[in-house]
Design a protein around this motif. Structure first.
Motif, PDB file in Angstrom:
ATOM      1  N   MET A 190     -16.515  -3.208   4.322  1.00 27.66           N
ATOM      2  CA  MET A 190     -15.070  -3.326   4.063  1.00 27.66           C
ATOM      3  C   MET A 190     -14.274  -3.074   5.338  1.00 27.66           C
ATOM      4  N   ALA A 191     -14.670  -2.037   6.072  1.00 26.99           N
ATOM      5  CA  ALA A 191     -13.994  -1.735   7.334  1.00 26.99           C
ATOM      6  C   ALA A 191     -14.155  -2.885   8.309  1.00 26.99           C
ATOM      7  N   GLU A 192     -15.386  -3.456   8.353  1.00 25.67           N
ATOM      8  CA  GLU A 192     -15.625  -4.566   9.282  1.00 25.67           C
ATOM      9  C   GLU A 192     -14.844  -5.800   8.876  1.00 25.67           C
ATOM     10  N   MET A 193     -14.740  -6.004   7.552  1.00 30.16           N
ATOM     11  CA  MET A 193     -13.980  -7.170   7.082  1.00 30.16           C
ATOM     12  C   MET A 193     -12.519  -7.070   7.482  1.00 30.16           C
ATOM     13  N   SER A 194     -11.938  -5.862   7.321  1.00 35.45           N
ATOM     14  CA  SER A 194     -10.535  -5.715   7.685  1.00 35.45           C
ATOM     15  C   SER A 194     -10.365  -5.915   9.186  1.00 35.45           C
ATOM     16  N   TYR A 195     -11.334  -5.420   9.964  1.00 31.22           N
ATOM     17  CA  TYR A 195     -11.266  -5.602  11.417  1.00 31.22           C
ATOM     18  C   TYR A 195     -11.303  -7.091  11.759  1.00 31.22           C
ATOM     19  N   GLU A 196     -12.284  -7.802  11.180  1.00 36.04           N
ATOM     20  CA  GLU A 196     -12.444  -9.218  11.501  1.00 36.04           C
ATOM     21  C   GLU A 196     -11.261 -10.036  11.029  1.00 36.04           C
ATOM     22  N   PHE A 197     -10.718  -9.642   9.875  1.00 31.01           N
ATOM     23  CA  PHE A 197      -9.562 -10.358   9.330  1.00 31.01           C
ATOM     24  C   PHE A 197      -8.398 -10.324  10.315  1.00 31.01           C
ATOM     25  N   VAL A 198      -8.101  -9.114  10.810  1.00 35.94           N
ATOM     26  CA  VAL A 198      -6.970  -8.977  11.734  1.00 35.94           C
ATOM     27  C   VAL A 198      -7.298  -9.627  13.079  1.00 35.94           C
ATOM     28  N   ALA A 199      -8.552  -9.459  13.529  1.00 32.71           N
ATOM     29  CA  ALA A 199      -8.928 -10.045  14.818  1.00 32.71           C
ATOM     30  C   ALA A 199      -8.809 -11.562  14.781  1.00 32.71           C
ATOM     31  N   ASN A 200      -9.260 -12.186  13.675  1.00 31.42           N
ATOM     32  CA  ASN A 200      -9.141 -13.639  13.538  1.00 31.42           C
ATOM     33  C   ASN A 200      -7.688 -14.070  13.516  1.00 31.42           C
ATOM     34  N   MET A 201      -6.885 -13.274  12.804  1.00 32.21           N
ATOM     35  CA  MET A 201      -5.464 -13.609  12.688  1.00 32.21           C
ATOM     36  C   MET A 201      -4.801 -13.603  14.061  1.00 32.21           C
ATOM     37  N   ILE A 202      -5.087 -12.577  14.867  1.00 34.91           N
ATOM     38  CA  ILE A 202      -4.483 -12.488  16.194  1.00 34.91           C
ATOM     39  C   ILE A 202      -4.980 -13.637  17.061  1.00 34.91           C
ATOM     40  N   ASN A 203      -6.281 -13.908  16.951  1.00 34.96           N
ATOM     41  CA  ASN A 203      -6.858 -14.968  17.763  1.00 34.96           C
ATOM     42  C   ASN A 203      -6.199 -16.306  17.461  1.00 34.96           C
ATOM     43  N   LEU A 218      -5.474 -10.410  21.861  1.00 38.56           N
ATOM     44  CA  LEU A 218      -6.396  -9.372  21.389  1.00 38.56           C
ATOM     45  C   LEU A 218      -6.157  -8.034  22.074  1.00 38.56           C
ATOM     46  N   LYS A 219      -5.451  -8.054  23.209  1.00 33.02           N
ATOM     47  CA  LYS A 219      -5.085  -6.795  23.864  1.00 33.02           C
ATOM     48  C   LYS A 219      -4.229  -5.935  22.935  1.00 33.02           C
ATOM     49  N   PHE A 220      -3.479  -6.632  22.047  1.00 33.63           N
ATOM     50  CA  PHE A 220      -2.560  -5.907  21.181  1.00 33.63           C
ATOM     51  C   PHE A 220      -3.180  -5.625  19.826  1.00 33.63           C
ATOM     52  N   PHE A 221      -4.501  -5.799  19.753  1.00 39.98           N
ATOM     53  CA  PHE A 221      -5.184  -5.576  18.482  1.00 39.98           C
ATOM     54  C   PHE A 221      -4.885  -4.208  17.874  1.00 39.98           C
ATOM     55  N   PRO A 222      -4.960  -3.107  18.680  1.00 44.91           N
ATOM     56  CA  PRO A 222      -4.712  -1.795  18.053  1.00 44.91           C
ATOM     57  C   PRO A 222      -3.346  -1.713  17.380  1.00 44.91           C
ATOM     58  N   LEU A 223      -2.323  -2.243  18.035  1.00 45.24           N
ATOM     59  CA  LEU A 223      -0.976  -2.188  17.454  1.00 45.24           C
ATOM     60  C   LEU A 223      -0.912  -2.943  16.141  1.00 45.24           C
ATOM     61  N   ILE A 224      -1.369  -4.206  16.173  1.00 37.56           N
ATOM     62  CA  ILE A 224      -1.264  -5.048  14.981  1.00 37.56           C
ATOM     63  C   ILE A 224      -2.118  -4.483  13.853  1.00 37.56           C
ATOM     64  N   PHE A 225      -3.321  -4.025  14.199  1.00 36.91           N
ATOM     65  CA  PHE A 225      -4.237  -3.494  13.190  1.00 36.91           C
ATOM     66  C   PHE A 225      -3.624  -2.263  12.520  1.00 36.91           C
ATOM     67  N   THR A 226      -3.048  -1.373  13.329  1.00 34.25           N
ATOM     68  CA  THR A 226      -2.442  -0.158  12.777  1.00 34.25           C
ATOM     69  C   THR A 226      -1.276  -0.500  11.874  1.00 34.25           C
ATOM     70  N   VAL A 227      -0.407  -1.379  12.364  1.00 35.26           N
ATOM     71  CA  VAL A 227       0.774  -1.741  11.582  1.00 35.26           C
ATOM     72  C   VAL A 227       0.349  -2.404  10.275  1.00 35.26           C
ATOM     73  N   PHE A 228      -0.624  -3.310  10.379  1.00 41.10           N
ATOM     74  CA  PHE A 228      -1.084  -4.017   9.180  1.00 41.10           C
ATOM     75  C   PHE A 228      -1.661  -3.044   8.156  1.00 41.10           C
ATOM     76  N   LEU A 229      -2.544  -2.162   8.609  1.00 43.00           N
ATOM     77  CA  LEU A 229      -3.174  -1.232   7.664  1.00 43.00           C
ATOM     78  C   LEU A 229      -2.151  -0.264   7.089  1.00 43.00           C
ATOM     79  N   PHE A 230      -1.216   0.187   7.920  1.00 47.16           N
ATOM     80  CA  PHE A 230      -0.213   1.127   7.426  1.00 47.16           C
ATOM     81  C   PHE A 230       0.646   0.479   6.349  1.00 47.16           C
ATOM     82  N   ILE A 231       1.110  -0.753   6.614  1.00 48.89           N
ATOM     83  CA  ILE A 231       1.975  -1.415   5.638  1.00 48.89           C
ATOM     84  C   ILE A 231       1.196  -1.734   4.372  1.00 48.89           C
ATOM     85  N   ALA A 232      -0.017  -2.277   4.533  1.00 45.71           N
ATOM     86  CA  ALA A 232      -0.806  -2.623   3.350  1.00 45.71           C
ATOM     87  C   ALA A 232      -1.087  -1.381   2.523  1.00 45.71           C
TER      88      ALA A 232
END
Lengths: 250, 75
Positions: A61-74, A82-96
């Motif tokens: 599940m953790a890997e899926m969420s990672y890949e989901f956001v990584a694909n989206m940014i890509n 992808l440099k901004f992955f931490p920001l987007i990933f954090t914001v996405f998980l926090f809001i969700a």
């Protein structure tokens, strides 16, 4: 008279703290923010404690969420995004997570406060502006002037400036208003059930109709909760992509 | 004073008409996406991002109406 459907959005101080004339009380809002951040951190920590090649359910599940956001940014911002992955990933998980936690009856929806959504938006937009100026220097202003003949630019530049300035508002408004509208709708429907159920006679039976509707609407709210987190993240990606690439290529 | 309150509620109700446009817009976005995706399923995945951007932009126009309704009712 049933409680107002807006009552659920009230910020109540749990531990009143007043420092130098400022009210910095620990509110139910702060409590639920802590719960959300704690839950996401705990989930990630537990899921990735034993990292095995064949993932367990939690780990996948953790890997899926990672890949989901990584694909989206890509897809939206390209390799450089992808440099901004931490920001987007954090914001996405926090809001969700805060949208989902808000759907628990009796809980508080963190993202239904415009103060929260606007702060998140400000974070994203400031990142966009700073990134743009670091990468392109003063040339970042070319963002407002796409390749076009001069007589079109006369109209285009003001439009681009307005659209750029409207972004923080639209991004924060969308999340806030969606959460507000969805939760108000659920509460209004719940009010129908209470009022009809208390009316007696045939009306008590009629109360089943809004009850069934609430179940359907809750399912819809789950979809909206995820969708709004997704939309917020993807729009952040697109704004970042514009700051990175200006109008050159996509 | 009562007149102003009544007018505020009428205005708030009228502001929700904004969702008509929002509904039409979302219908157009998703309808066209699905008809396009059925014609060319291979390209459907790559347009997923654009689908949700279109959806988000359409929805926002309705939400501005909601915002105006809220401002009218609670200020």
């Amino acid at each position: 008279m049933a409680a107002s459907p807006m009552e659920q959005f009230e910020v109540k101080p749990l531990i009143p703290i007043h420092v130098g004339g400022y009210d910095i009380s620990f509110t139910n809002q702060a409590l639920w923010m802590c719960v959300v951040v704690g839950a996401v951190s705990l989930f990630m920590a537990v899921a990735l404690r034993k990292r095995s090649v064949v993932p367990t359910r939690m780990q996948s599940m953790a890997e899926m969420s990672y890949e989901f956001v990584a694909n989206m940014i890509n897809m939206a911002a390209g390799e450089e995004g992808l440099k901004f992955f931490p920001l987007i990933f954090t914001v996405f998980l926090f809001i969700a997570a805060s949208n989902f936690f808000g759907l628990i009856p009796g809980s508080f929806t963190v993202t239904s406060q415009i103060a929260v959504t606007f702060t998140l938006t400000a974070l994203v937009i400031l990142t966009v502006i700073v990134t743009g100026f670091i990468r392109h220097g003063i040339g970042f202003f070319r963002l407002f002037a796409p390749d076009a003949p001069i007589y079109i630019l006369l109209f285009l530049v003001p439009l681009e400036v307005i659209s750029f300035c409207a972004r923080p508002m639209s991004l924060s408004m969308r999340l806030f208003a969606n959460m507000l509208a969805g939760h108000t709708m659920l509460k209004v429907m719940a009010g129908f059930v209470i009022t009809l159920g208390g009316a007696g006679g045939v009306y008590t039976l009629l109360a089943a109709a809004p009850e069934v509707l609430i179940v359907g609407l809750t399912a819809l709210e789950f979809l909206v909760a995820f969708l709004q987190a997704y939309v917020f993240a993807i729009l952040s990606c697109i704004y970042l992509s514009e700051a990175l690439h200006l109008h050159d290529n996509h | 004073m009562d007149m102003i309150h009544a007018a505020k509620f009428i205005g708030a109700g009228l502001a929700t008409i904004a969702f008509v446009g929002s509904g039409i817009g979302i219908g157009v976005v998703f309808g066209n996406y699905i008809s396009g995706a059925l014609r060319n399923p291979g390209a459907a995945q790559s347009q997923f991002t654009n689908l949700y951007i279109g959806y988000a932009l359409c929805e926002l126009q309705g939400l501005f109406g909601l915002l105006i309704a809220l401002i009218l009712m609670y200020t």
